[in-house]
Write an enzyme that holds these catalytic residues in place. Structure first.
Site, PDB file in Angstrom:
ATOM      1  N   HIS A 139       2.142   3.560  -9.131  1.00  0.00           N
ATOM      2  CA  HIS A 139       1.949   2.129  -9.386  1.00  0.00           C
ATOM      3  C   HIS A 139       3.121   1.547 -10.176  1.00  0.00           C
ATOM      4  O   HIS A 139       3.548   0.427  -9.932  1.00  0.00           O
ATOM      5  CB  HIS A 139       0.630   1.889 -10.135  1.00  0.00           C
ATOM      6  CG  HIS A 139      -0.587   2.280  -9.333  1.00  0.00           C
ATOM      7  ND1 HIS A 139      -0.751   1.918  -8.011  1.00  0.00           N
ATOM      8  CD2 HIS A 139      -1.697   2.995  -9.656  1.00  0.00           C
ATOM      9  CE1 HIS A 139      -1.912   2.396  -7.561  1.00  0.00           C
ATOM     10  NE2 HIS A 139      -2.496   3.058  -8.543  1.00  0.00           N
ATOM     11  N   LEU A 192      10.840 -20.299  -4.856  1.00  0.00           N
ATOM     12  CA  LEU A 192       9.886 -19.408  -4.182  1.00  0.00           C
ATOM     13  C   LEU A 192       8.558 -19.489  -4.924  1.00  0.00           C
ATOM     14  O   LEU A 192       8.538 -19.511  -6.155  1.00  0.00           O
ATOM     15  CB  LEU A 192      10.418 -17.961  -4.244  1.00  0.00           C
ATOM     16  CG  LEU A 192       9.460 -16.850  -3.799  1.00  0.00           C
ATOM     17  CD1 LEU A 192       9.320 -16.847  -2.277  1.00  0.00           C
ATOM     18  CD2 LEU A 192       9.966 -15.468  -4.247  1.00  0.00           C
ATOM     19  N   ASP A 247       0.831  -1.211   0.000  1.00  0.00           N
ATOM     20  CA  ASP A 247       0.000   0.000   0.000  1.00  0.00           C
ATOM     21  C   ASP A 247       0.865   1.259   0.000  1.00  0.00           C
ATOM     22  O   ASP A 247       1.974   1.262   0.548  1.00  0.00           O
ATOM     23  CB  ASP A 247      -0.909  -0.022   1.236  1.00  0.00           C
ATOM     24  CG  ASP A 247      -2.074   0.954   1.112  1.00  0.00           C
ATOM     25  OD1 ASP A 247      -2.403   1.350  -0.032  1.00  0.00           O
ATOM     26  OD2 ASP A 247      -2.646   1.315   2.137  1.00  0.00           O
TER      27      ASP A 247
HETATM   28  C1  IPE Z   1      -5.499  -2.681  -0.200  1.00  0.00           C
HETATM   29  O1  IPE Z   1      -5.198  -1.339  -0.291  1.00  0.00           O
HETATM   30  C2  IPE Z   1      -5.412  -3.319  -1.550  1.00  0.00           C
HETATM   31  C3  IPE Z   1      -4.082  -3.380  -2.149  1.00  0.00           C
HETATM   32  C4  IPE Z   1      -2.961  -2.997  -1.582  1.00  0.00           C
HETATM   33  C5  IPE Z   1      -4.037  -3.951  -3.465  1.00  0.00           C
HETATM   34  P1  IPE Z   1      -6.342  -0.227  -0.416  1.00  0.00           P
HETATM   35  O2  IPE Z   1      -5.617   1.072  -0.515  1.00  0.00           O
HETATM   36  O3  IPE Z   1      -7.289  -0.577  -1.509  1.00  0.00           O
HETATM   37  O4  IPE Z   1      -7.081  -0.389   0.989  1.00  0.00           O
HETATM   38  P2  IPE Z   1      -7.965   0.651   1.821  1.00  0.00           P
HETATM   39  O5  IPE Z   1      -9.017   1.186   0.883  1.00  0.00           O
HETATM   40  O6  IPE Z   1      -7.041   1.732   2.284  1.00  0.00           O
HETATM   41  O7  IPE Z   1      -8.507  -0.153   2.957  1.00  0.00           O
HETATM   42  C1  IPE Z   2      -1.797   0.280  -3.373  1.00  0.00           C
HETATM   43  O1  IPE Z   2      -1.550   1.646  -3.382  1.00  0.00           O
HETATM   44  C2  IPE Z   2      -2.030  -0.259  -4.753  1.00  0.00           C
HETATM   45  C3  IPE Z   2      -3.424  -0.581  -5.032  1.00  0.00           C
HETATM   46  C4  IPE Z   2      -4.393  -0.554  -4.173  1.00  0.00           C
HETATM   47  C5  IPE Z   2      -3.749  -0.975  -6.383  1.00  0.00           C
HETATM   48  P1  IPE Z   2      -2.728   2.717  -3.325  1.00  0.00           P
HETATM   49  O2  IPE Z   2      -3.095   3.066  -4.732  1.00  0.00           O
HETATM   50  O3  IPE Z   2      -3.837   2.249  -2.479  1.00  0.00           O
HETATM   51  O4  IPE Z   2      -1.961   3.924  -2.649  1.00  0.00           O
HETATM   52  P2  IPE Z   2      -2.555   4.946  -1.585  1.00  0.00           P
HETATM   53  O5  IPE Z   2      -3.053   4.135  -0.435  1.00  0.00           O
HETATM   54  O6  IPE Z   2      -3.631   5.714  -2.273  1.00  0.00           O
HETATM   55  O7  IPE Z   2      -1.366   5.780  -1.225  1.00  0.00           O
HETATM   56 MG    MG Z   3      -4.179   2.420  -0.451  1.00  0.00          MG
END
Ligand code: IPE
Ligand code: IPE
Ligand code: MG
Length: 237
Positions: free
Chosen positions: A30, A124, A13
């Site tokens: 990303h 792995l 995240d």
């Molecule tokens: C969880 O992150 C999903 C991934 C890392 C792919 P999100 O950013 O979607 O989760 P919330 O919305 O903060 O709970």
């Molecule tokens: C995690 O990073 C990747 C996905 C959920 C696809 P985020 O896109 O949720 O990044 P933040 O949480 O907005 O920083």
């Molecule tokens: Mg996120």
């Protein structure tokens, strides 16, 4: 056959915030996150991790703007096409968990091809969770269980997903966001403020080193020291 039974799961995240802090579009975060995944896969193999399950796209992430979702699916497709040969060369078995039917065709074919190419990897097991919801996985597994044969073992077999030893979440949030709910029943939890695109081998070693100091009890009495896995991990080593 993969030797190590150590299962590490990562909620990757913080990509969006990483990009926003730099005045870049979220997709740049990303892309940078994809590089972090490549680094972490190599590092996990070096650290003796047997299974690495990473949360790449949740079933709830479809709620995001169409342009971000499209970009993420393209990134998945190109990542798999680029990485499959590299994974195969390094003994990494790659597989994808989650729903397949909503994934665009190009990415779906790339998943199939990457799984085929790497199926004999024995160093792995890298599991990518895409369009994944743990609640949906639990509902699906319970649908496969006959009422008469439901016990924990049978249910876990239908779920086909090993228990997690260590769950890492980057980006500072302290929640599971519908990831591996059953499998994390006795997982050790590790939350770090490091944003996923900045995550590196030292961060993984720090998490593993912290994990080694935990006393796992599984509801019983403290384990003897020789039942705690020794990986030879030192932070910053
Ligand atoms: C969880 O992150 C999903 C991934 C890392 C792919 P999100 O950013 O979607 O989760 P919330 O919305 O903060 O709970
Ligand atoms: C995690 O990073 C990747 C996905 C959920 C696809 P985020 O896109 O949720 O990044 P933040 O949480 O907005 O920083
Ligand atoms: Mg996120």
């Amino acid at each position: 056959m993969i030797q190590s039974t150590l299962h590490v799961a990562i909620i990757m995240d913080g990509n969006g915030r990483w990009a926003e802090r730099r005045g870049l579009p979220r997709l740049a975060g990303h892309r940078s996150g994809e590089r972090a995944l490549r680094r972490t896969t190599v590092a996990a193999a070096r650290c003796g991790v047997g299974t690495l399950t990473v949360y790449a796209f949740s079933a709830d992430n479809w709620k995001r703007p169409a342009s971000e979702v499209r970009g993420l699916m393209m990134l998945l497709e190109t990542h798999l096409a680029k990485e499959a040969a590299e994974c195969r060369a390094n003994g990494v078995r790659l597989s994808v968990i989650g729903r397949r039917d909503r994934i665009p065709e190009g990415a779906r074919l790339a998943i199939q091809e990457a799984e085929r190419l790497t199926q004999h990897g024995s160093q792995l097991h890298l599991r990518l969770a895409v369009d994944y919801s743990s609640r949906d996985a639990l509902v699906a597994a319970s649908g496969k269980c006959l009422a008469s044969d439901v016990d924990r073992g049978a249910f876990a077999a239908h779920l086909d997903s090993p228990d997690v030893d260590l769950l890492i979440r980057t980006g500072g949030e302290k929640r599971l966001s519908d990831f591996l709910l059953w499998e994390c029943a006795y997982a050790e939890l590790y939350f770090t403020p490091v944003l996923w695109p900045d995550f590196n081998e030292d961060d993984l070693r720090a998490a593993l080193s912290d994990f080694q100091k935990r006393q796992r009890r599984f509801g019983g009495l403290p384990e003897t020291s020789d039942s705690v896995p020794h990986l030879g991990i030192r932070a910053g080593a």
